[in-house]
Design a protein around this motif. Sequence first.
Motif, PDB file in Angstrom:
ATOM      1  N   THR A 143       4.022  13.615   1.977  1.00 43.15           N
ATOM      2  CA  THR A 143       4.932  12.541   2.367  1.00 43.15           C
ATOM      3  C   THR A 143       4.326  11.230   1.879  1.00 43.15           C
ATOM      4  O   THR A 143       3.122  11.013   2.069  1.00 43.15           O
ATOM      5  N   VAL A 144       5.145  10.381   1.218  1.00 42.95           N
ATOM      6  CA  VAL A 144       4.620   9.089   0.761  1.00 42.95           C
ATOM      7  C   VAL A 144       5.160   7.975   1.651  1.00 42.95           C
ATOM      8  O   VAL A 144       6.370   7.866   1.856  1.00 42.95           O
ATOM      9  N   VAL A 145       4.233   7.193   2.192  1.00 47.15           N
ATOM     10  CA  VAL A 145       4.586   6.099   3.084  1.00 47.15           C
ATOM     11  C   VAL A 145       4.192   4.787   2.411  1.00 47.15           C
ATOM     12  O   VAL A 145       3.133   4.709   1.790  1.00 47.15           O
ATOM     13  N   GLU A 146       5.062   3.794   2.522  1.00 46.89           N
ATOM     14  CA  GLU A 146       4.775   2.500   1.909  1.00 46.89           C
ATOM     15  C   GLU A 146       4.675   1.435   2.988  1.00 46.89           C
ATOM     16  O   GLU A 146       5.429   1.462   3.962  1.00 46.89           O
ATOM     17  N   ASN A 151       4.201   0.512  12.806  1.00 44.51           N
ATOM     18  CA  ASN A 151       3.589  -0.385  11.815  1.00 44.51           C
ATOM     19  C   ASN A 151       4.593  -0.867  10.782  1.00 44.51           C
ATOM     20  O   ASN A 151       4.221  -1.402   9.752  1.00 44.51           O
ATOM     21  N   THR A 152       5.874  -0.662  11.084  1.00 45.60           N
ATOM     22  CA  THR A 152       6.946  -1.019  10.136  1.00 45.60           C
ATOM     23  C   THR A 152       6.640  -0.543   8.724  1.00 45.60           C
ATOM     24  O   THR A 152       6.859  -1.244   7.751  1.00 45.60           O
ATOM     25  N   ALA A 153       6.080   0.646   8.646  1.00 44.59           N
ATOM     26  CA  ALA A 153       5.897   1.277   7.341  1.00 44.59           C
ATOM     27  C   ALA A 153       7.157   2.087   7.038  1.00 44.59           C
ATOM     28  O   ALA A 153       7.995   2.309   7.915  1.00 44.59           O
ATOM     29  N   ARG A 154       7.291   2.549   5.811  1.00 44.04           N
ATOM     30  CA  ARG A 154       8.529   3.135   5.346  1.00 44.04           C
ATOM     31  C   ARG A 154       8.208   4.449   4.634  1.00 44.04           C
ATOM     32  O   ARG A 154       7.280   4.498   3.817  1.00 44.04           O
ATOM     33  N   VAL A 155       8.969   5.474   4.933  1.00 41.89           N
ATOM     34  CA  VAL A 155       8.775   6.741   4.220  1.00 41.89           C
ATOM     35  C   VAL A 155       9.620   6.694   2.962  1.00 41.89           C
ATOM     36  O   VAL A 155      10.822   6.448   3.027  1.00 41.89           O
ATOM     37  N   ILE A 156       9.009   6.900   1.815  1.00 48.22           N
ATOM     38  CA  ILE A 156       9.804   6.815   0.582  1.00 48.22           C
ATOM     39  C   ILE A 156       9.941   8.159  -0.127  1.00 48.22           C
ATOM     40  O   ILE A 156      10.699   8.282  -1.078  1.00 48.22           O
ATOM     41  N   GLU A 157       9.218   9.156   0.327  1.00 50.51           N
ATOM     42  CA  GLU A 157       9.368  10.496  -0.274  1.00 50.51           C
ATOM     43  C   GLU A 157       8.843  11.529   0.724  1.00 50.51           C
ATOM     44  O   GLU A 157       7.799  11.317   1.352  1.00 50.51           O
ATOM     45  N   VAL A 158       9.624  12.609   0.887  1.00 53.90           N
ATOM     46  CA  VAL A 158       9.124  13.725   1.699  1.00 53.90           C
ATOM     47  C   VAL A 158       9.384  15.001   0.926  1.00 53.90           C
ATOM     48  O   VAL A 158      10.496  15.205   0.418  1.00 53.90           O
ATOM     49  N   ALA A 190       0.843  -1.200   0.000  1.00 55.17           N
ATOM     50  CA  ALA A 190       0.000   0.000   0.000  1.00 55.17           C
ATOM     51  C   ALA A 190       0.875   1.245   0.000  1.00 55.17           C
ATOM     52  O   ALA A 190       1.980   1.239   0.551  1.00 55.17           O
ATOM     53  N   LEU A 191       0.399   2.290  -0.656  1.00 59.89           N
ATOM     54  CA  LEU A 191       1.061   3.596  -0.601  1.00 59.89           C
ATOM     55  C   LEU A 191       0.066   4.600  -0.006  1.00 59.89           C
ATOM     56  O   LEU A 191      -1.108   4.623  -0.393  1.00 59.89           O
ATOM     57  N   TYR A 192       0.558   5.383   0.973  1.00 62.35           N
ATOM     58  CA  TYR A 192      -0.269   6.405   1.616  1.00 62.35           C
ATOM     59  C   TYR A 192       0.390   7.750   1.352  1.00 62.35           C
ATOM     60  O   TYR A 192       1.561   7.931   1.660  1.00 62.35           O
ATOM     61  N   LYS A 193      -0.354   8.671   0.763  1.00 58.75           N
ATOM     62  CA  LYS A 193       0.180  10.019   0.531  1.00 58.75           C
ATOM     63  C   LYS A 193      -0.410  10.912   1.621  1.00 58.75           C
ATOM     64  O   LYS A 193      -1.633  11.088   1.710  1.00 58.75           O
ATOM     65  N   LEU A 194       0.499  11.423   2.483  1.00 59.18           N
ATOM     66  CA  LEU A 194       0.052  12.183   3.653  1.00 59.18           C
ATOM     67  C   LEU A 194       0.434  13.650   3.513  1.00 59.18           C
ATOM     68  O   LEU A 194       1.391  13.996   2.812  1.00 59.18           O
ATOM     69  N   GLN A 241      -4.016  10.735  -0.250  1.00 61.02           N
ATOM     70  CA  GLN A 241      -4.374   9.698  -1.234  1.00 61.02           C
ATOM     71  C   GLN A 241      -3.946   8.342  -0.701  1.00 61.02           C
ATOM     72  O   GLN A 241      -2.990   8.249   0.081  1.00 61.02           O
ATOM     73  N   PHE A 242      -4.628   7.319  -1.162  1.00 61.44           N
ATOM     74  CA  PHE A 242      -4.295   5.969  -0.701  1.00 61.44           C
ATOM     75  C   PHE A 242      -4.481   5.001  -1.867  1.00 61.44           C
ATOM     76  O   PHE A 242      -5.426   5.110  -2.645  1.00 61.44           O
TER      77      PHE A 242
END
Lengths: 186, 564
Positions: free
Chosen positions: A124-127, A112-119, A90-94, A150-151
């Motif tokens: 900010t995009v979290v995967e 949640n062991t999620a990962r930030v892939i862009e700020v 999943a990708l979450y755009k925050l 966005q999600f």
Amino acid sequence: MDKKLYTIIIYTENIAGMLNQVTAEFTRRMMNIDTITASSSSVEGVHRYTISLWGEEDSVQKVTKRIEKKVDVLKADYYTDNEIFFQEVALYKLSTPVVLGNDEVSRIIRHNTARVIEVNSTYTVVEMTGSTEDILNLYDKFVSHNCMLQFVKSGRVAVPRSAQDVLGDYLFNEDYKRKSIKEKNK
Amino acid sequence: MAKVRISGSEALLRSLINEGVDTIFGYPGGSIMPVFDALYDHRDDFRGVLVRHEQGAVHAAQGYARSSGRVGVSIVTSGPGATNTLTGISDAMLDSTPVVVIAGQVSTGVLGTDAFQEIDFVGITQPITKWSYQIRRPEDIAWAVARAFYIASTGRPGPVVLDFNKDAQVALFDYEPESVDNVRSYIPYPTPSLEAVEEAARLVNESERPFLLVGQGVELGEAHEELKAFIEKADIPAARTLMGLSALPTDHPLCVGMLGMHGNYGPNVNTNECDLLIAVGMRFSDRVTGKLSTYAKQARIIHIDIDHAEINKNVTVDVPIVGDCKEVLPMLTALVNKASHKEWIDSFARYNAIEHEKVTVKALNPGEGPLLMGEVARKVSEATGNSAILVTDVGQNQMMSARYFKYTKPHSILTSGGLGTMGYGLPAAIGAKIAMSDRTVCLFTGDGGMQMNIQELGTIMEQGTAVKIILLNNNYLGNVRQWQELFFNHRYSWTPMLNPDYGLIAQGYGIPSRLVIERSELDDAIREMLETSGPFLLHVAVKEEANVMPMTPPGASVNEMIFE
């Protein structure tokens, strides 16, 4: 009969129109596909579809057989969740200003062991990779902190727990049979 | 073989010759003109049959295929030419008939632009074919044609579509013939499981009341002799489905009749009395099973079929054997004991005697009143020495001719079983006669179905095809009328039909005809029809409100047949 979540794994030749042929078997029975993932497989020229759907075993079994019967389908099998390992992405755009203004959001990401892939200054995009449930739980948390822009989430990918190599065995057996037929005909 | 530089259209025809094709049923049009142009140079290689509608092209190819066992071929244009073939393709899919339909397609450069007569033919036909493929490059022609014939004719046969782009038809390239003898993702002849065969043999040996169902698979697999050897050794009574009627001769001592909604009483009742049901090359169609929840519940069931997807589709079975019946039946025969089930076999005759008294006697010897379909069918059958190919349309004419014809030779019934296509009969009969010129081909049709493809009388005229057309005219859409009478309180909605003068129509096409109203004229009219060397229309005025009996009413069990 009880409806259960089933995962159908299908190997086909990589040719145009295959997806249409596969999905038409569901359409015909008005069975609704929950998720679908299509990509190349470990064997060159062979495509792999992973389809998840809710259904009764009887109808899932019948539709799987009909798919396998298609000329350009090599193999089709269905599984319940306890017979496979499976993941979704999943990708979450925050909203970056909200994330920066609320320590709780970054804690949620870490826990949640999620990962930030862009700020950047806007978003900010979290995967996150995990089960549908984990992915949707995280979604709910972000929503509750008013940072979700966005999600998107993928369909599942899955491998059977069994050590058997379904595609490899099929290709080996077919190759073997063909050779033995040729030898017989000599 | 050496490469030669030719057009895609020429390559298509050479590839067809490689597959042994000698007859093409077709209709030209814009997007297939280069192929028809190439056909002009191959007038000696192919018998070209110009049909009058593309639906007729496919039904004729089906008739050709079903009567001869060879692959039927149709060539049509794109757009409406292609869409007109859909009914025939669907019919071939449901009835496992090997046909290859080649349709023109607009040039690759304009695909997807709604070009003139462009339609997504591959997309439309994927669900109704074994394989549907677009040939975009001339280099693919030899491979695609070889693969099409391999797929159409092997395993459980079926229709294949080749959608042929116009630029590939005209392009010049270095042609090299190809052949296909395997497709890695396709297993046409699965290896039967020895364990399953042994288990099946054990059930046969233990059984006191075994009963065998013969389907079209026996005809498609050319397993007629293997079937006889098996049932004769184990002394098993056998009934045929509509599609399998000529797989076992009517007068074989172990043949106990026809299954299904309008089949015989004995086999239907005894389906629910036997202790072992052995289904060979049949698919437990709802027309055969009636109410599924009460179907053969008391019996163990063995299902022999070449198609894995048929196993447990409608009826859950005890021993599935996935394989070619020509291979499986001898394996079984070797393992079963020689047996005798006289009393059990006689029980079929006892039930059939009830049907004979309540239905058959009246159907064949009504004595007075209007002519009946059954007596016409039986008289025509006997006048041909029970050796003709019966082609039927759909409806009462189909059920009555199928019931009262007698079958002595394989491949002797051509009927639209799965799709139930009105209009199938006339073009299918043309295809059958063209394929099997030395056999008598008798078409039984009704006034409804006759008019659904009546334009094919033009094809008969042009080809001089000696089809014997028996038009059973009751001035109704008879089967629907029967259901309206029985289940819709006699409300004959949209079923009475005003008919044209069929004699005049036949005359317009140069086809001799005779109208029969009186029973006393029937024998002589049949004689005249069969003695006439070319085509003939025997127009029989039959009783308007007659019903096909016996009947398993919709939703009833197989042992609940009604007689009136």
